[in-house]
Design a protein around this motif. Structure first.
Motif, mmCIF file in Angstrom:
data_model
loop_
_atom_site.group_PDB
_atom_site.id
_atom_site.type_symbol
_atom_site.label_atom_id
_atom_site.label_comp_id
_atom_site.label_asym_id
_atom_site.label_seq_id
_atom_site.Cartn_x
_atom_site.Cartn_y
_atom_site.Cartn_z
ATOM 1 N N ALA A 143 0.792 -1.233 -0.035
ATOM 2 C CA ALA A 143 0.125 0.048 0.139
ATOM 3 C C ALA A 143 0.868 1.189 -0.085
ATOM 4 O O ALA A 143 0.569 2.061 -0.713
ATOM 5 N N PHE A 144 2.018 1.340 0.668
ATOM 6 C CA PHE A 144 2.851 2.444 0.710
ATOM 7 C C PHE A 144 3.560 2.633 -0.713
ATOM 8 O O PHE A 144 3.616 3.697 -0.978
ATOM 9 N N ALA A 145 4.005 1.586 -1.425
ATOM 10 C CA ALA A 145 4.490 1.653 -2.535
ATOM 11 C C ALA A 145 3.390 2.301 -3.616
ATOM 12 O O ALA A 145 3.568 3.122 -4.289
ATOM 13 N N GLY A 146 2.062 1.824 -3.420
ATOM 14 C CA GLY A 146 1.107 2.418 -4.018
ATOM 15 C C GLY A 146 0.988 3.940 -4.067
ATOM 16 O O GLY A 146 0.724 4.563 -5.095
ATOM 17 N N ILE A 147 1.006 4.370 -2.815
ATOM 18 C CA ILE A 147 1.084 5.907 -2.494
ATOM 19 C C ILE A 147 2.105 6.747 -3.150
ATOM 20 O O ILE A 147 1.883 7.690 -3.633
ATOM 21 N N ALA A 148 3.146 6.115 -2.976
ATOM 22 C CA ALA A 148 4.307 6.846 -3.578
ATOM 23 C C ALA A 148 4.357 7.034 -5.172
ATOM 24 O O ALA A 148 4.639 7.976 -5.497
ATOM 25 N N ILE A 149 4.059 6.023 -5.710
ATOM 26 C CA ILE A 149 3.811 6.112 -7.167
ATOM 27 C C ILE A 149 2.792 7.036 -7.466
ATOM 28 O O ILE A 149 2.882 7.883 -8.735
ATOM 29 N N THR A 150 1.531 7.287 -6.760
ATOM 30 C CA THR A 150 0.366 7.914 -6.925
ATOM 31 C C THR A 150 0.964 9.517 -6.773
ATOM 32 O O THR A 150 0.589 10.491 -7.405
ATOM 33 N N ILE A 151 1.748 9.775 -5.667
ATOM 34 C CA ILE A 151 2.119 11.125 -5.399
ATOM 35 C C ILE A 151 3.101 11.636 -6.938
ATOM 36 O O ILE A 151 3.138 12.531 -7.390
ATOM 37 N N ALA A 152 3.994 10.679 -7.134
ATOM 38 C CA ALA A 152 4.742 10.733 -8.229
ATOM 39 C C ALA A 152 4.176 11.392 -9.655
ATOM 40 O O ALA A 152 4.262 12.149 -10.275
ATOM 41 N N LEU A 153 3.095 10.665 -9.760
ATOM 42 C CA LEU A 153 2.313 10.738 -11.187
ATOM 43 C C LEU A 153 1.537 12.067 -11.037
ATOM 44 O O LEU A 153 1.127 12.556 -12.120
ATOM 45 N N GLY A 154 1.462 12.803 -9.938
ATOM 46 C CA GLY A 154 0.704 14.025 -9.735
ATOM 47 C C GLY A 154 1.415 14.989 -10.656
ATOM 48 O O GLY A 154 0.831 16.027 -11.234
ATOM 49 N N GLY A 155 2.637 14.861 -10.790
ATOM 50 C CA GLY A 155 3.398 15.757 -11.644
ATOM 51 C C GLY A 155 3.298 15.759 -12.993
ATOM 52 O O GLY A 155 3.703 16.520 -13.984
ATOM 53 N N PHE A 156 2.586 14.680 -13.592
ATOM 54 C CA PHE A 156 2.380 14.500 -15.037
ATOM 55 C C PHE A 156 0.816 14.971 -15.383
ATOM 56 O O PHE A 156 0.596 14.805 -16.680
ATOM 57 N N ALA A 157 0.220 15.339 -14.612
ATOM 58 C CA ALA A 157 -1.195 15.599 -14.957
ATOM 59 C C ALA A 157 -1.543 16.616 -15.841
ATOM 60 O O ALA A 157 -0.711 17.625 -16.014
ATOM 61 N N GLU A 158 -2.728 16.151 -16.772
ATOM 62 C CA GLU A 158 -3.183 16.990 -17.849
ATOM 63 C C GLU A 158 -2.347 17.169 -19.012
ATOM 64 O O GLU A 158 -2.696 17.901 -19.901
ATOM 65 N N ARG A 159 -1.102 16.261 -19.215
ATOM 66 C CA ARG A 159 -0.339 16.617 -20.307
ATOM 67 C C ARG A 159 0.498 15.457 -20.607
ATOM 68 O O ARG A 159 0.906 15.494 -21.853
#
Length: 422
Positions: free
Chosen positions: A102-118
């Motif tokens: 679950a922690f690993a899943g949260i880490a990648i979710t945070i990282a992918l926030g920088g990709f948003a909308e493009r």
């Protein structure tokens, strides 16, 4: 009694794991609400999918790299394709595995926030695989898996560095390579606000994350012994509340209005900051840590904007800067009674030793996460011929360009009908 404690520990950590996994729902609401309507379905769908993909990668190699035996300088080297081997942890090993997944899943979710909308959907897929295999597990091993930072006494109880800073540094690499969204900045460098489409979604997302954080922090005790998880939960709540209050006050003073996204980010910043120190500091210190985090998140967002960094989900100002502060805070506030890892902080007679370890951990972990993520994304860019969707696709929205349908089909169908004169 020993068997009873084993079962109770297993049950508690399983509940905590479910709370952390449900934080993905919070991120879906937060990110969808913080972005534009034309990208809402894409944001929601890719968040759920990438969590599933990261789970498979964690099962195959991530858990082994963090907690496996025969470790080298970087990672562990056993328990690949984890099949339930007993780790002698005082609780079910498979429950512990799910909790760490679950922690690993949260880490990648945070990282992918920088990709948003493009970013292209294919970029999300490839980066999720490589980040979950080669970036997050390395930092996690160094600090939680008995690696070299653990040997130095690095204090990070539930992941201000391991999860939040690591994810934020990956997001920074992405924002630099992807460049800002169309219309975010003018030629003279001045910024244009791109508002999220639904503050109610954003608020609900923050509340879900807030509740899930009790699994994140209190669950990291991985034990019910002496009820210590209650103390960790108390510190978590106090810091979150203090972060929200500080963000409201600073936005009101500076802007003349109490900005809702800032208030929400303040609560999250308090949660991020206390994540490292929740088991090591007294309650009054938890309040101070949260208050400072609430101020930092406001000025952090201003700094990102001034630097021309387009961070749609505030990954850097919410998870990065408060993650750094939260990690450093134990070097000031860790008490002799609670510092079961490392040494007491500066304010409790420990000198600068622990603060130095914390600063070293922040620098090395952050630098590794950024450089490794940048290299991975640069290679993906070359392989795919670019990280970003076309200008036309970005303008029409990733819902329709990447998935063929809108998250709000009635709204956009009506608009298209009107545009066609029907």
């Amino acid at each position: 009694m020993e068997d009873m404690l084993y079962l109770m520990n297993s049950l508690w950590v399983m509940v905590a794991a479910i709370l952390v996994i449900f934080m993905i729902a919070g991120f879906i609401m937060l990110e969808a609400g913080s972005t534009r309507m034309k990208n809402a379905g894409h944001i929601a769908g890719k968040t759920a999918f990438t969590f599933g993909l990261a789970s498979l990668v964690f099962w195959a190699v991530g858990f082994a790299f963090i907690f496996g035996g025969n470790a080298n300088f970087f990672v562990g080297m056993t328990d690949f394709f984890y099949s339930g081997a007993d780790l002698e942890l005082g609780l079910s090993s498979t429950v512990f595995f799910v909790f760490q997944l679950a922690f690993a899943g949260i880490a990648i979710t945070i990282a992918l926030g920088g990709f948003a909308e493009r970013a292209k959907l294919s970029v999300y897929v490839l980066f999720t695989i490589l980040f979950s295999a080669l970036v997050y597990p390395v930092v996690a091993h160094w600090i939680w898996g008995g690696g070299w930072l653990a040997e130095h006494g690095k204090q990070d109880f539930a992941g201000s560095t391991v999860v939040h800073l690591t994810g934020a540094m990956a997001a920074l690499a992405a924002t630099i390579l992807l460049k800002p969204r169309i219309g975010r900045f003018n030629k003279d460098g001045s910024a244009n606000a791109i508002h999220g489409h639904n503050q109610v979604f954003t608020s609900l997302g923050v509340l879900i994350l807030w509740v899930g954080w009790f699994g994140f922090n209190a669950g990291s005790t991985v034990s019910v012994d002496a009820g210590f998880f209650g103390f960790v939960a108390l510190n978590t709540q106090l810091a979150a509340g203090a972060g929200a209050v500080a963000a409201l006050i600073i936005s009101w003073v500076v802007l003349g209005k109490s900005d809702i996204p800032t208030i929400l980010n303040g609560a999250l910043a308090g949660l991020v900051a206390i994540t490292a120190s929740c088991a090591f500091v007294d309650t009054w210190a938890a309040v101070v840590i949260g208050l400072i985090a609430g101020v930092l998140v406001f000025y952090g967002a201003k700094l990102m904007e001034k630097l021309g960094i387009d961070d749609p989900i505030f990954a850097l100002s919410v998870h990065g800067i408060p993650g750094i502060w939260g990690t450093l805070s134990t070097g000031f506030f860790a008490t002799p009674e609670l510092a079961t890892v490392g040494q007491p902080g500066l304010f409790y007679g420990g000198g600068f030793a622990q603060l130095g370890v914390q600063a070293m951990g922040v620098f090395v972990s952050g630098a590794f996460a950024f450089v490794a993520s940048f290299v991975i994304l640069f290679i993906i860019k070359k392989l795919l011929g670019g990280l970003r969707v076309s200008e036309e696709e970005e303008i029409m929205g990733l819902d329709i360009s990447e998935h063929g349908t809108y998250g709000y089909p009635e709204v956009f169908a009506d608009n298209q009908s009107k545009a066609a004169g029907k």
